[in-house]
Design an enzyme around this catalytic site. Structure first.
Site, short mmCIF file in Angstrom:
data_model
loop_
_atom_site.label_atom_id
_atom_site.label_comp_id
_atom_site.label_asym_id
_atom_site.label_seq_id
_atom_site.Cartn_x
_atom_site.Cartn_y
_atom_site.Cartn_z
N GLY A 250 -57.21 -20.68 -22.68
CA GLY A 250 -57.73 -21.87 -23.74
C GLY A 250 -58.79 -22.53 -23.50
O GLY A 250 -59.16 -22.84 -22.06
N PRO A 251 -59.82 -22.89 -24.54
CA PRO A 251 -59.45 -22.69 -26.12
C PRO A 251 -59.62 -21.42 -26.47
O PRO A 251 -59.80 -20.84 -27.49
CB PRO A 251 -60.27 -23.78 -26.67
CG PRO A 251 -61.26 -23.88 -25.64
CD PRO A 251 -60.79 -23.89 -24.43
N LYS B 122 -64.39 -17.62 -23.70
CA LYS B 122 -64.61 -16.36 -22.72
C LYS B 122 -63.48 -15.28 -23.36
O LYS B 122 -64.00 -14.00 -23.28
CB LYS B 122 -64.29 -16.58 -21.41
CG LYS B 122 -65.27 -17.86 -21.00
CD LYS B 122 -65.12 -17.78 -19.57
CE LYS B 122 -66.27 -19.25 -18.97
NZ LYS B 122 -65.29 -20.47 -19.45
N ASP C 239 -47.60 -19.35 -17.55
CA ASP C 239 -48.36 -19.96 -16.39
C ASP C 239 -48.44 -19.17 -15.39
O ASP C 239 -47.88 -18.24 -14.67
CB ASP C 239 -47.05 -21.13 -15.93
CG ASP C 239 -47.46 -21.84 -14.65
OD1 ASP C 239 -48.45 -21.55 -14.01
OD2 ASP C 239 -46.51 -22.82 -14.32
N CYS D 270 -66.09 -24.41 -14.25
CA CYS D 270 -67.29 -25.11 -14.80
C CYS D 270 -67.43 -26.49 -13.86
O CYS D 270 -67.90 -27.57 -14.46
CB CYS D 270 -67.32 -25.41 -16.26
SG CYS D 270 -65.94 -26.50 -16.79
C1 SAM Z 1 -61.29 -24.24 -17.99
S1 SAM Z 1 -60.11 -24.10 -19.21
C2 SAM Z 1 -60.55 -22.42 -19.59
C3 SAM Z 1 -61.64 -22.20 -20.63
C4 SAM Z 1 -61.45 -20.85 -21.28
N1 SAM Z 1 -61.66 -19.65 -20.28
C5 SAM Z 1 -62.63 -20.64 -22.11
O1 SAM Z 1 -63.72 -20.07 -22.10
O2 SAM Z 1 -62.59 -21.10 -23.41
C6 SAM Z 1 -58.84 -23.95 -18.36
C7 SAM Z 1 -57.53 -23.61 -18.93
O3 SAM Z 1 -56.24 -23.32 -18.25
C8 SAM Z 1 -55.21 -23.59 -18.77
N2 SAM Z 1 -54.30 -23.76 -17.55
C9 SAM Z 1 -54.21 -24.90 -16.63
N3 SAM Z 1 -53.13 -24.64 -15.56
C10 SAM Z 1 -52.57 -23.25 -16.25
C11 SAM Z 1 -51.62 -22.56 -15.49
N4 SAM Z 1 -50.80 -22.87 -14.71
N5 SAM Z 1 -51.77 -21.07 -16.20
C12 SAM Z 1 -52.26 -20.80 -17.19
N6 SAM Z 1 -53.15 -21.57 -17.67
C13 SAM Z 1 -53.42 -22.90 -17.13
C14 SAM Z 1 -55.60 -25.12 -19.27
O4 SAM Z 1 -54.53 -25.56 -20.17
C15 SAM Z 1 -56.87 -24.80 -19.87
O5 SAM Z 1 -56.96 -24.33 -21.13
#
Ligand code: SAM
Length: 474
Positions: free
Chosen positions: A287-288, A291, A336, A406
């Site tokens: 999310g979002p 990538k 998760d 990031c």
């Molecule tokens: C840095 S953002 C990713 C950005 C994304 N890769 C993009 O380019 O649009 C990190 C994401 O990891 C999710 N996240 C947090 N803990 C997580 C978990 N335990 N398992 C999967 N996703 C998780 C968050 O909700 C967030 O959407």
């Protein structure tokens, strides 16, 4: 009949309503009071003002500059205001402080003439906090207006030689702990860190990614002022600004707004050498979906499929929206990454773009630097380690994992990777080798000593993305 002469009463003058400054104030209030993000709050406010016929493009540009500039330099303006107010700033009502900060920015950070900056702030104060407090605003801003920014910095910042971090923190408007963390990660002398801190205070150009198989760089370059990116073959930079959301390719999801650093991370993972099949890809923190969209399009070109996993359902829905129309197979799942919903060793390539402090993306989130606390690191680093372990379990032997943040904070980058690899070595099960990521970003200079890569705003014009590539050997 009374013989007393009546003094002529001062005629009440209604405050002058300035829609630009009122909107900027509303945005600052939303950020300060509700913890909102300026980059999310501002667009709907601007759209409404335009619909109401109150704003033209110049008004929108000024409102944006006032909000972003005030938030970005908040620490510096607070230090100046503290020197002009005869009580602790914490005792000033937050809405009044917002009016003062907006005024300080106009006086010290823009070319708006001093008299106009003060009078427009006083009128704003009359509209939003009342006549009584407008007098206070007037008195304080007159004190601020007595010096320019350089003069003020000499007054409120210690000399560099006495306290380099505090000096840089005030001159470049970053919290001291952030200056220290960035400097640790960057290394080097004063010039480098000053360039980085200055770059954090510049608004980046909007960059688009043409999603392969869905749109082309040539198509996006038809926009006025559009130029090819510096590094990514899919990037187009909009040098004249504009509204990317209004472009047909962006509206249809065939292209997206995406920093070149993020594009490079996805490309490097997609091109990292592996042994064996290359059909199943996972984006474990999708999310979002920026990538994920690039990866899914690249996967489609190669006959591979992407699983995009995200823990938060509302963010998973955003990913589904972005991937809609992808030419190849994909799946979006709410999962998760620390408790994977897939069997171990299911994937050939895994990207894990973990939640982080975001200290590498300060250019686009003006308030983030003041909101983050060093204590945030503890929870984030623990989660980052878990997610990397989960990613290494999800990839099959011979496959690759990309660990991305990031943030350039060493605790979130190298130390996470080193800790996880050390833990695995002690366990004697999963075995991993590191891949030199630098050749996978062809033509990009100054990526660090390797094998991981660190991008920087002042060197590459990108967010400060970090990427480590790991191949499972057993
Ligand atoms: C840095 S953002 C990713 C950005 C994304 N890769 C993009 O380019 O649009 C990190 C994401 O990891 C999710 N996240 C947090 N803990 C997580 C978990 N335990 N398992 C999967 N996703 C998780 C968050 O909700 C967030 O959407």
């Amino acid at each position: 009949m009374s013989t007393r002469q009546r003094r002529p009463s001062r005629t009440y003058r209604r405050p002058q309503r300035d829609p630009v400054r009122i909107l900027a104030f509303e945005a600052l209030r939303a950020v300060g009071e509700r913890g909102a993000y300026a980059n999310l709050v501002l667009p709907p406010l601007l759209a409404r003002a335009k619909e109401d016929g109150e704003f033209d493009a110049r008004d929108a540009a000024l409102a944006t500059e006032l909000v972003y500039g005030t938030l970005r330099r908040q620490g510096t303006y607070d230090a100046v205001l503290a020197a002009c107010v005869d009580r602790p700033l914490g005792e000033v009502d937050p809405p009044v402080l917002d009016v003062l900060s907006l005024g300080a920015h106009q006086l010290l950070g823009t070319r708006i003439p001093s008299h106009a900056a003060v009078s427009s702030s006083v009128e704003l104060a009359r509209c939003v906090v009342g006549d009584g407090r407008a007098k206070f605003v007037n008195a304080v801003l007159r004190r601020v207006a007595a010096h320019d920014l350089d003069d003020w910095l000499e007054r409120v910042a210690p000399p560099y030689d006495e306290d380099p971090e505090r000096h840089l923190a005030l001159v470049h408007a970053h919290p001291r702990w952030v200056v220290a963390a960035l400097w640790d990660a960057l290394g080097g002398d004063r010039a480098g860190i000053e360039q980085l801190l200055a770059a954090d205070n510049e608004r980046p150009l909007v960059t688009l990614a043409a999603r392969p198989g869905r749109s082309t760089v040539e198509e996006l370059r038809a926009e006025p002022g559009a130029e090819p990116g510096r590094w990514s073959p899919y990037a187009v930079r909009l040098t004249e600004g504009g509204e990317p959301g209004a472009l047909a390719a962006v509206r249809d999801g065939r292209a997206g707004v995406q920093d070149e650093g993020s594009q490079l991370v996805a490309l490097a993972l997609a091109n990292a050498p592996l042994t064996g099949p290359d059909r199943r890809w996972l984006d474990g923190c999708a999310g979002p979906g920026g990538k994920a969209a690039l990866l899914a399009a690249l996967a489609a070109e190669r006959g591979a499929a992407l699983v995009a996993a995200e823990r938060q359902p509302h963010r998973a829905r955003l990913v589904a929206d972005v991937l809609d129309g992808n030419p190849g197979p994909y799946q979006v799942v709410v999962a998760d990454g620390t408790r994977p919903a897939w069997r171990p060793g299911s994937f050939d390539r895994v990207l894990i773009d973990v939640p982080c402090t975001g200290l590498g993306a300060l250019r686009r989130r003006p308030e983030a630097r003041w909101r983050r606390r060093p204590e945030d690191l503890d929870g984030l680093v623990a989660l980052q380690r878990e997610l990397l372990r989960g990613a290494l379990a999800a990839v099959r032997p011979g496959g690759v994992v990309g660990y991305a943040t990031c943030s350039p904070h060493l605790a979130e980058t190298r130390l996470v990777v080193a800790d996880v690899l050390k833990g695995l070595a002690g366990e004697g099960g999963t075995a991993v080798e590191r891949i030199d990521a630098r050749p996978l970003l062809p033509g990009v200079p100054e990526l660090g000593p390797g094998p991981d890569v660190q991008l920087w705003p002042h060197r590459h014009g990108t967010d400060a993305m970090y990427l480590a590539l790991l191949r499972r050997t057993a």
